[in-house]
Design a protein around this motif. Structure first.
Motif, PDB file in Angstrom:
ATOM      1  N   THR A   1      -3.705  15.579  12.642  1.00  0.00           N
ATOM      2  CA  THR A   1      -4.087  14.279  13.214  1.00  0.00           C
ATOM      3  C   THR A   1      -2.849  13.422  13.469  1.00  0.00           C
ATOM      4  N   PHE A   2      -1.813  13.595  12.643  1.00  0.00           N
ATOM      5  CA  PHE A   2      -0.560  12.872  12.896  1.00  0.00           C
ATOM      6  C   PHE A   2      -0.070  13.184  14.300  1.00  0.00           C
ATOM      7  N   GLU A   3      -0.025  14.460  14.654  1.00  0.00           N
ATOM      8  CA  GLU A   3       0.510  14.852  15.967  1.00  0.00           C
ATOM      9  C   GLU A   3      -0.392  14.386  17.105  1.00  0.00           C
ATOM     10  N   GLN A   4      -1.680  14.507  16.884  1.00  0.00           N
ATOM     11  CA  GLN A   4      -2.652  14.081  17.903  1.00  0.00           C
ATOM     12  C   GLN A   4      -2.545  12.571  18.157  1.00  0.00           C
ATOM     13  N   TYR A   5      -2.555  11.770  17.089  1.00  0.00           N
ATOM     14  CA  TYR A   5      -2.549  10.313  17.246  1.00  0.00           C
ATOM     15  C   TYR A   5      -1.190   9.784  17.705  1.00  0.00           C
ATOM     16  N   ARG A   6      -0.130  10.495  17.362  1.00  0.00           N
ATOM     17  CA  ARG A   6       1.198  10.045  17.793  1.00  0.00           C
ATOM     18  C   ARG A   6       1.302  10.076  19.321  1.00  0.00           C
ATOM     19  N   LYS A   7       0.677  11.082  19.937  1.00  0.00           N
ATOM     20  CA  LYS A   7       0.673  11.154  21.410  1.00  0.00           C
ATOM     21  C   LYS A   7      -0.143  10.006  22.000  1.00  0.00           C
ATOM     22  N   GLN A   8      -1.217   9.684  21.336  1.00  0.00           N
ATOM     23  CA  GLN A   8      -2.140   8.643  21.818  1.00  0.00           C
ATOM     24  C   GLN A   8      -1.550   7.259  21.589  1.00  0.00           C
ATOM     25  N   GLY A   9      -0.932   7.052  20.458  1.00  0.00           N
ATOM     26  CA  GLY A   9      -0.337   5.760  20.115  1.00  0.00           C
ATOM     27  C   GLY A   9      -1.339   4.832  19.459  1.00  0.00           C
ATOM     28  N   GLY A  10      -0.900   4.130  18.416  1.00  0.00           N
ATOM     29  CA  GLY A  10      -1.768   3.169  17.735  1.00  0.00           C
ATOM     30  C   GLY A  10      -1.195   2.799  16.377  1.00  0.00           C
ATOM     31  N   TRP A  11      -1.850   1.845  15.716  1.00  0.00           N
ATOM     32  CA  TRP A  11      -1.326   1.298  14.472  1.00  0.00           C
ATOM     33  C   TRP A  11      -1.644   2.185  13.272  1.00  0.00           C
ATOM     34  N   VAL A  12      -0.674   2.256  12.364  1.00  0.00           N
ATOM     35  CA  VAL A  12      -0.879   2.945  11.089  1.00  0.00           C
ATOM     36  C   VAL A  12      -0.436   2.037   9.941  1.00  0.00           C
ATOM     37  N   ILE A  13      -0.945   2.351   8.768  1.00  0.00           N
ATOM     38  CA  ILE A  13      -0.529   1.671   7.534  1.00  0.00           C
ATOM     39  C   ILE A  13       0.064   2.736   6.629  1.00  0.00           C
ATOM     40  N   MET A  14       1.275   2.453   6.104  1.00  0.00           N
ATOM     41  CA  MET A  14       1.976   3.445   5.279  1.00  0.00           C
ATOM     42  C   MET A  14       2.040   2.935   3.839  1.00  0.00           C
ATOM     43  N   HIS A  15       1.422   3.684   2.938  1.00  0.00           N
ATOM     44  CA  HIS A  15       1.431   3.296   1.520  1.00  0.00           C
ATOM     45  C   HIS A  15       2.711   3.859   0.909  1.00  0.00           C
ATOM     46  N   MET A  16       3.715   3.005   0.754  1.00  0.00           N
ATOM     47  CA  MET A  16       5.065   3.517   0.461  1.00  0.00           C
ATOM     48  C   MET A  16       5.863   2.733  -0.572  1.00  0.00           C
ATOM     49  N   MET A  17       5.327   1.623  -1.107  1.00  0.00           N
ATOM     50  CA  MET A  17       6.126   0.814  -2.034  1.00  0.00           C
ATOM     51  C   MET A  17       5.487   0.766  -3.413  1.00  0.00           C
ATOM     52  N   LYS A  18       6.318   0.393  -4.405  1.00  0.00           N
ATOM     53  CA  LYS A  18       5.808   0.204  -5.758  1.00  0.00           C
ATOM     54  C   LYS A  18       5.683  -1.288  -6.025  1.00  0.00           C
ATOM     55  N   ASP A  19       4.569  -1.677  -6.642  1.00  0.00           N
ATOM     56  CA  ASP A  19       4.342  -3.100  -6.900  1.00  0.00           C
ATOM     57  C   ASP A  19       5.469  -3.710  -7.747  1.00  0.00           C
ATOM     58  N   ALA A  20       6.018  -2.926  -8.681  1.00  0.00           N
ATOM     59  CA  ALA A  20       7.084  -3.474  -9.544  1.00  0.00           C
ATOM     60  C   ALA A  20       8.273  -3.936  -8.702  1.00  0.00           C
ATOM     61  N   ASN A  21       8.589  -3.197  -7.632  1.00  0.00           N
ATOM     62  CA  ASN A  21       9.709  -3.584  -6.762  1.00  0.00           C
ATOM     63  C   ASN A  21       9.359  -4.794  -5.909  1.00  0.00           C
ATOM     64  N   VAL A  22       8.122  -4.824  -5.401  1.00  0.00           N
ATOM     65  CA  VAL A  22       7.680  -5.978  -4.608  1.00  0.00           C
ATOM     66  C   VAL A  22       7.736  -7.237  -5.479  1.00  0.00           C
ATOM     67  N   GLU A  23       7.291  -7.108  -6.731  1.00  0.00           N
ATOM     68  CA  GLU A  23       7.323  -8.256  -7.659  1.00  0.00           C
ATOM     69  C   GLU A  23       8.751  -8.749  -7.895  1.00  0.00           C
ATOM     70  N   LYS A  24       9.670  -7.798  -8.027  1.00  0.00           N
ATOM     71  CA  LYS A  24      11.078  -8.194  -8.244  1.00  0.00           C
ATOM     72  C   LYS A  24      11.563  -9.066  -7.087  1.00  0.00           C
ATOM     73  N   ALA A  25      11.207  -8.681  -5.872  1.00  0.00           N
ATOM     74  CA  ALA A  25      11.660  -9.443  -4.698  1.00  0.00           C
ATOM     75  C   ALA A  25      10.981 -10.808  -4.633  1.00  0.00           C
ATOM     76  N   ILE A  26       9.672 -10.853  -4.909  1.00  0.00           N
ATOM     77  CA  ILE A  26       8.947 -12.128  -4.851  1.00  0.00           C
ATOM     78  C   ILE A  26       9.553 -13.119  -5.843  1.00  0.00           C
ATOM     79  N   ALA A  27       9.884 -12.628  -7.035  1.00  0.00           N
ATOM     80  CA  ALA A  27      10.385 -13.523  -8.083  1.00  0.00           C
ATOM     81  C   ALA A  27      11.858 -13.873  -7.910  1.00  0.00           C
ATOM     82  N   HIS A  28      12.573 -13.116  -7.092  1.00  0.00           N
ATOM     83  CA  HIS A  28      14.029 -13.271  -7.027  1.00  0.00           C
ATOM     84  C   HIS A  28      14.424 -14.569  -6.312  1.00  0.00           C
ATOM     85  N   PRO A  29      15.337 -15.347  -6.917  1.00  0.00           N
ATOM     86  CA  PRO A  29      15.725 -16.617  -6.288  1.00  0.00           C
ATOM     87  C   PRO A  29      16.251 -16.402  -4.869  1.00  0.00           C
TER      88      PRO A  29
END
Ligand SMILES: [Zn+2]
Length: 481
Positions: free
Chosen positions: A323-351
């Motif tokens: 489906t990756f190959e099929q949809y890539r030809k067609q084009g459209g939005w995807v969501i990539m689950h790729m981050m860890k909450d602990a890292n996101v939290e570090k950035a949010i809290a960082h001055p």
């Protein structure tokens, strides 16, 4: 006694003409990160500007009671791809009063600004975008307009478009340089770069275009060549060499697993005198267009994910190789689950790390919830419930810090992001005990809760928790008056 009603009417008329202000926000807990004011005050608004900040009650033609609520400067989103009226209405309900498309940018700039006039509930603006300028240089027959705006036409260019994947000739370099200069002349807020989407853009190309921004004292907003610390170093080095002010976008995904090292690198560069800033959105998933060069061969190593970590937005299904190959030809939005909450939290809290949504356009009510819930999620989930940072610090990341990021190049921003007499009356009133995001990956356009009033240039866009559907007071934010 018969004259009394007449006298009363006369008295009322006299009183109405003597109202000191068009609108009063009474009794609220005013929080202004620019001055650290945190106290009950009455705010007067006249002619779209803040006309008074008072310890004693004010009279206004209209008044709204904000007792028990926080009265803050309206939130400024430096990273808002979704720029349609409805995208901006959803943002307004999250407390945002200015939403700027700085990473992807637009080209041509003048016609984009003209196309938005009279259609915006909140203030809007854009950079001139290197990606769109580059595609215009390689594919003059096709104008992408706004990178990532609405339904993508990128897929029409086939699997290997020159705009992304071909090294620029001298003529193409000149075309891009001229387009960036033209965009800055037209009032663009800086220059946007998404180097990951134009992998053939060499370091020399990036540096040469950074120098144009530096000459004009315009900042650059950069999605780096890849994820992790090495490409962030490349951007910092190129910015140092060219002397440009650098803002690295969405540090949560850009730093990916290297968050502590990246935050240290940014702090050290700033301490050494570099004008360098960054931002984060409070989610562990990214979103982009599957047909883009981000998914050129090698994407698994870059994003540190595989097929099953990607959601196809149109259906909600997880991808497979097929489906990756099929949809890539067609084009459209995807969501990539790729981050860890602990890292996101570090950035949010960082001055100093700002909050920005990276909200992508909602297509048929589908998309990434960050376009709807970013600000309430930081204030409710991360600030109040997880106690990651004090409320005043969280508000600074949404108001005065983004205003200051831009105001050197965009003098209009000196009047935003503050509760001050003479500042623009862009104000968000919310319940600190109740504010929370409600948008989810399943229902991404659900408006945030706990936002009571959103005032844009003195006009209600959200009133008593409800969107004012026909209110379109948003004005263009440009570098030139
Ligand atoms: Zn990006």
């Amino acid at each position: 006694m018969k004259a009394l009603p007449h006298l009363l009417v006369t008295a009322l008329l006299a009183a109405s003409s003597s109202f000191a202000h068009d609108l009063v926000i009474a009794n609220g807990r005013v929080m202004d990160p620019a001055t650290n004011l945190d106290a009950v005050r009455h705010i007067g608004i006249t002619g779209g500007k803040i006309s008074a900040i008072s310890e004693t009650p004010l009279t206004g033609e209209k008044a709204v009671d904000a007792a028990g609520l926080v009265v803050a400067p309206g939130f400024i989103d430096l990273h808002a791809h979704g720029q349609t009226t409805s995208d901006l209405q959803i943002k307004a309900q999250d407390g945002v009063t200015t939403a700027l498309e700085l990473e992807g940018g637009v080209y041509p700039v003048a016609s984009w600004y003209a196309s938005r006039e009279g259609k915006a509930p909140i203030h809007y603006g854009a950079t001139v975008g290197h990606i769109t300028v580059r595609f215009a240089a390689f594919h003059p027959e096709m104008r992408l307009g706004q990178w990532g705006g609405g339904r993508s036409r990128l897929a029409q260019l086939g699997p290997n478009p020159a705009g992304a994947n071909k090294v620029a000739s001298e003529a193409e370099m000149q075309s891009m340089s001229a387009a960036i200069r033209e965009g800055l002349d037209d009032g663009a807020l800086g220059v946007g770069f998404g180097i990951n989407y134009t992998p053939a853009a060499t370091t020399e190309e990036i540096e040469a275009l950074f120098r144009i921004a530096a000459e004009r004292k315009a900042p650059v907003f950069v999605h780096t060549r890849a994820f992790g610390i090495a490409p962030i170093r490349e951007a910092i080095e190129a910015a140092k060499k060219s002397g440009v002010s650098l803002h690295i976008v969405h540090i949560g995904s850009s730093a990916i697993g290297d968050m502590p090292e990246v935050l240290r690198l940014i702090d050290e560069s700033r301490a050494a005198g570099m004008d360098l800033t960054t931002e984060v959105y409070p989610y562990t998933a990214a979103s982009t267009m599957l047909e883009s060069a981000m998914f050129n061969p090698g994407w698994q190593d870059n994003l540190r994910i595989t097929y099953g970590d990607i959601t196809w937005v149109a259906t909600g299904e997880r991808l497979t190789k097929e489906t990756f190959e099929q949809y890539r030809k067609q084009g459209g939005w995807v969501i990539m689950h790729m981050m860890k909450d602990a890292n996101v939290e570090k950035a949010i809290a960082h001055p100093g790390v700002m909050i920005a949504s990276d909200g992508v356009p909602f297509v048929d009510g589908r998309g990434h919830p960050r376009g709807a819930g970013t600000y309430a999620r930081v204030l409710g989930h991360y600030c109040r419930d997880k106690k990651l940072l004090p409320l005043m610090d969280a508000l600074a990341k949404m108001t005065i810090l983004p205003a200051r990021r831009l105001e050197g190049h965009v003098p209009m921003m000196k009047n935003k992001g503050r509760i001050a007499v003479g500042a623009d009356a862009d104000i968000t009133v919310f319940d600190a005990a109740k504010i929370i995001d409600r948008a989810t990956f399943e229902a991404p356009t659900t408006p945030s809760a706990g936002v009571s009033q959103v005032i844009v240039g003195g006009v209600f866009v959200v009133r008593d928790g409800e969107l004012v559907k026909d209110a379109l007071p948003g004005r263009a934010v440009r570098s030139t008056p």
